[in-house]
Structures are given as structure tokens and as C-alpha cells.
Design a protein around this motif. Structure first.
Motif, PDB file in Angstrom:
ATOM      1  N   PRO A  44       0.808  -1.222   0.000  1.00  0.00           N
ATOM      2  CA  PRO A  44       0.000   0.000   0.000  1.00  0.00           C
ATOM      3  C   PRO A  44       0.844   1.277   0.000  1.00  0.00           C
ATOM      4  N   PHE A  45       2.083   1.189   0.482  1.00  0.00           N
ATOM      5  CA  PHE A  45       2.949   2.371   0.581  1.00  0.00           C
ATOM      6  C   PHE A  45       3.824   2.588  -0.649  1.00  0.00           C
ATOM      7  N   GLY A  46       3.861   1.634  -1.606  1.00  0.00           N
ATOM      8  CA  GLY A  46       4.686   1.806  -2.797  1.00  0.00           C
ATOM      9  C   GLY A  46       4.981   0.500  -3.497  1.00  0.00           C
ATOM     10  N   VAL A  47       5.953   0.565  -4.425  1.00  0.00           N
ATOM     11  CA  VAL A  47       6.319  -0.616  -5.203  1.00  0.00           C
ATOM     12  C   VAL A  47       7.817  -0.872  -5.110  1.00  0.00           C
ATOM     13  N   PHE A  48       8.175  -2.157  -5.246  1.00  0.00           N
ATOM     14  CA  PHE A  48       9.568  -2.565  -5.287  1.00  0.00           C
ATOM     15  C   PHE A  48       9.938  -2.809  -6.746  1.00  0.00           C
ATOM     16  N   ILE A  49      11.139  -2.367  -7.112  1.00  0.00           N
ATOM     17  CA  ILE A  49      11.581  -2.410  -8.500  1.00  0.00           C
ATOM     18  C   ILE A  49      12.885  -3.194  -8.595  1.00  0.00           C
ATOM     19  N   CYS A  50      12.956  -4.139  -9.526  1.00  0.00           N
ATOM     20  CA  CYS A  50      14.210  -4.810  -9.858  1.00  0.00           C
ATOM     21  C   CYS A  50      14.902  -3.895 -10.866  1.00  0.00           C
ATOM     22  N   VAL A  51      16.023  -3.319 -10.469  1.00  0.00           N
ATOM     23  CA  VAL A  51      16.680  -2.272 -11.254  1.00  0.00           C
ATOM     24  C   VAL A  51      17.504  -2.884 -12.389  1.00  0.00           C
ATOM     25  N   ASP A  52      17.280  -2.400 -13.612  1.00  0.00           N
ATOM     26  CA  ASP A  52      18.040  -2.844 -14.783  1.00  0.00           C
ATOM     27  C   ASP A  52      19.527  -2.549 -14.584  1.00  0.00           C
ATOM     28  N   GLY A  53      20.367  -3.495 -14.975  1.00  0.00           N
ATOM     29  CA  GLY A  53      21.802  -3.282 -14.976  1.00  0.00           C
ATOM     30  C   GLY A  53      22.482  -3.438 -13.627  1.00  0.00           C
ATOM     31  N   VAL A  54      21.706  -3.592 -12.573  1.00  0.00           N
ATOM     32  CA  VAL A  54      22.263  -3.782 -11.231  1.00  0.00           C
ATOM     33  C   VAL A  54      21.526  -4.981 -10.636  1.00  0.00           C
ATOM     34  N   PRO A  55      21.985  -6.190 -10.967  1.00  0.00           N
ATOM     35  CA  PRO A  55      21.204  -7.389 -10.655  1.00  0.00           C
ATOM     36  C   PRO A  55      20.915  -7.611  -9.179  1.00  0.00           C
TER      37      PRO A  55
END
Length: 98
Positions: A44-55
Motif C-alpha cells: 500500500p505504501f509503494g512498489v519494489f523495482i528490480c533495477v536494470d543493470g544492477v542485478p
């Protein structure tokens, strides 16, 4: 599936301590860096992102750091943003979405 979930992907960090992983992530994602990636979890407070280029990096985009009127992005959506903070105590990269 529940509307909200926690990240289930685990980075491949065999042989590295959490401090080593954090040091590498911190160096790869300085304040002001522009990032892109896939939404891998929602809360509810936000989203988690798998960042491109930084596995080994998972960033958090809190709802207060999203453009006005933007809804919570869905799982699997690709999004872009800017690194706005590093939180040392829990090794967290925070992102403002664009």
C-alpha cells in the motif's frame, strides 16, 4: 493472488556479505541516477523495482514519491525514476518515479 505482495526474487549474491552487496549497489546507484526496471512487488505504501543493470538491487518507490494522480503500478510493469535516497540501516535505495 493478493493485491499486495513482497519481493520474492532473491539476487544471486553467493559469496558476498550483505555489506559487500550494499557497497556495490550504493556505488552503482548514486543520488540523482536515473533508473529503469520492473515492478516485482506492491504494498500500500509503494512498489519494489528490480533495477536494470544492477542485478542485486531492489529499489523502493514510495507512493509519496510518485507523480500526482499516478496509481500504484501493477506487477510486471516497467517504470523509470530517479534515485532520491539511500537508507543505510536497511540497505534500501529509494526512487522517485517519473
Amino acid at each position: 493472488m493478493d493485491e499486495y505482495n513482497w519481493p520474492t526474487r532473491r539476487p544471486d549474491v553467493s559469496g558476498q556479505s550483505p555489506e559487500e552487496v550494499w557497497t556495490a549497489t550504493f556505488a552503482a546507484l548514486p543520488l540523482g541516477a536515473f533508473v529503469a526496471g520492473e515492478v516485482i512487488a506492491r504494498q500500500p505504501f509503494g512498489v519494489f523495482i528490480c533495477v536494470d543493470g544492477v542485478p542485486n538491487a531492489v529499489a523502493l518507490a514510495e507512493i509519496i514519491a510518485m507523480p500526482e494522480g499516478m496509481g500504484l503500478p501493477a506487477l510486471g510493469i516497467r517504470i523509470r525514476g530517479e534515485v532520491i535516497d539511500h537508507v543505510e540501516h536497511n540497505h534500501q535505495v529509494r526512487v522517485r518515479l517519473h
